[in-house]
Design a protein around this motif. Structure first.
Motif, short mmCIF file in Angstrom:
data_model
loop_
_atom_site.label_atom_id
_atom_site.label_comp_id
_atom_site.label_asym_id
_atom_site.label_seq_id
_atom_site.Cartn_x
_atom_site.Cartn_y
_atom_site.Cartn_z
N LYS A 43 0.86 -1.18 0.00
CA LYS A 43 0.00 0.00 0.00
C LYS A 43 0.89 1.22 0.00
O LYS A 43 1.90 1.24 0.71
N ASP A 66 0.81 4.59 1.30
CA ASP A 66 -0.06 5.32 2.24
C ASP A 66 -0.21 6.79 1.87
O ASP A 66 0.71 7.39 1.31
N GLN A 89 -1.83 8.28 -0.41
CA GLN A 89 -1.97 8.69 -1.81
C GLN A 89 -3.37 8.32 -2.31
O GLN A 89 -3.88 7.23 -2.03
N THR A 90 -3.98 9.24 -3.04
CA THR A 90 -5.29 8.94 -3.66
C THR A 90 -5.27 9.42 -5.10
O THR A 90 -4.38 10.20 -5.48
N VAL A 147 -7.41 4.51 -4.24
CA VAL A 147 -6.13 4.58 -3.53
C VAL A 147 -5.05 3.86 -4.35
O VAL A 147 -5.34 3.38 -5.45
N GLU A 182 -3.29 1.79 -9.43
CA GLU A 182 -4.31 2.61 -8.79
C GLU A 182 -5.60 1.79 -8.68
O GLU A 182 -6.18 1.40 -9.68
#
Ligand code: 3AI
Length: 331
Positions: free
Chosen positions: A69, A71, A73-74, A88, A107
């Motif tokens: 993951k 973390d 970030q979107t 995410v 993504e």
């Protein structure tokens, strides 16, 4: 360096082309839309709400021993046709044929718009435009092509899309058997993140017009969205053609005799056969057909989508010369 070759498999009416991609360990295969008009690699996933999933393959990072993951970030992307998706970010190994990258930003969709939900064959997009328009925040991510470029024999990829038949995307090399004549290169202006170039003219039947106009090479768009003057000139040669606001563009009687369309780029002229321009039935009674050439109004540049690209062999060359360039050839 490495190189790879993968199929571009058309959906009905060549509306888009899908390519199998392996993600994670053990590999999860998803069929992605390789899109030179955007720069996010996003996928249907275990985090996509089930009511938005209709048959698509889903990437499940919890089933991959190599997923991580990213973390904080979107991502959130919207497209010219009004569709959109968001979510995410994970990193994982991605294989496109024999070309791999161990920590590609994947993504993961937590939301997709209705047109994606209803397209059961499309498991996501693999963006091949320039990384500057990647939508991940706060840290923009790089495309698969940018990530593998330095390992490729040549810093380029090529498209050889076909009409109603599987074509090919190659990475890192030019297949000399895939085209005829010479490849003509034109400079790319990537300031807006696209493979943007200048076309130097067009011809309808045997009447040629030296119009210069800017356009982007977009494997993820189905049609050729060209200047209004081109549409006016073309459809004036099609008996019974009309602009239908209800059907969303120029339509004509399905049995109309329609001309070929030629676009000039660099020293090469690419002819789109009339059969590609009789795109698909526009209504239930099958009398009106939808044109493969439509206006580019209010976008600010033309979009050379699949209807135009499948008449050519195209080289997306990001690094051989100092500036990116597009190579065009007949085939
Ligand atoms: C409305 C959104 C505008 C167009 C703009 N978005 C873009 O330019 C995005 C990156 N690219 C796109 O919307 C178009 C290029 C439009 S030129 C303005 N290409 C990719 C698109 N065909 C991908 C797709 C494939 C299958 C189904 C749907 C969509 C933005 O974010 O501002």
């Amino acid at each position: 360096g490495t190189h790879g070759s993968v199929p571009a498999v058309p959906e009905k009416d060549d509306i888009q082309y899908l390519t199998p991609v392996q993600i994670g360990t053990p590999p999860q295969t998803l069929n992605l839309d390789f899109d030179s008009g955007s720069s996010d690699l996003w996928v249907f996933s275990s985090e996509t709400p089930s009511r938005q999933v209709n048959g698509q393959a889903q990437y499940d990072p919890t089933k991959s021993s190599t997923s991580k993951k990213v973390d904080g970030q979107t991502w959130s992307i919207s497209y010219g046709d009004g569709s959109a998706s968001s979510g995410v970010v994970f990193k994982d190994v991605v294989h496109v044929g024999d070309v791999s990258f161990p920590s590609q930003s994947v993504e993961v969709a937590q939301k997709v718009s209705s047109s994606f939900s209803s397209d059961e064959n499309n498991d996501g997009l693999l963006g091949l435009a320039f990384s500057k328009i990647n939508t991940v925040k706060p840290d923009r991510q790089t495309t698969f092509f940018d990530n593998v470029m330095s390992n490729l024999e040549k810093p380029l990829w090529t498209s050889d899309l076909k009409n109603d038949a599987p074509g090919t995307y190659n990475f890192g090399y030019i297949d000399e058997e895939a085209y005829t004549g010479e490849i003509s290169y034109v400079p790319v202006d990537n300031s807006q993140g696209f493979w943007s170039f200048e076309a130097s003219g067009y011809a309808i039947g045997n009447k040629s017009v030296p119009l210069k106009f800017q356009g982007i090479a977009d494997t993820g768009t189905s049609l050729a969205m060209l200047p209004q003057e081109v549409n006016t000139a073309y459809y004036s040669q099609v008996p019974g053609a009309s602009m239908s606001y209800s059907l969303g563009g120029y339509v004509f009687p399905c049995d109309a005799k329609i001309p070929d369309f030629t676009y000039k780029v660099g020293d090469v002229s690419i002819t789109i056969p009339a059969s590609f321009i009789n795109y698909a039935e526009a209504d239930e009674d099958g009398k009106k057909c939808f044109g493969g050439i439509q206006p580019d109004t209010d976008i600010g540049f033309s979009i050379f989508g699949d209807v135009a690209l499948k008449a050519a062999f195209v080289v997306f060359d990001a690094g051989t010369e100092s500036t990116p360039r597009l190579g065009w050839a007949n085939k």
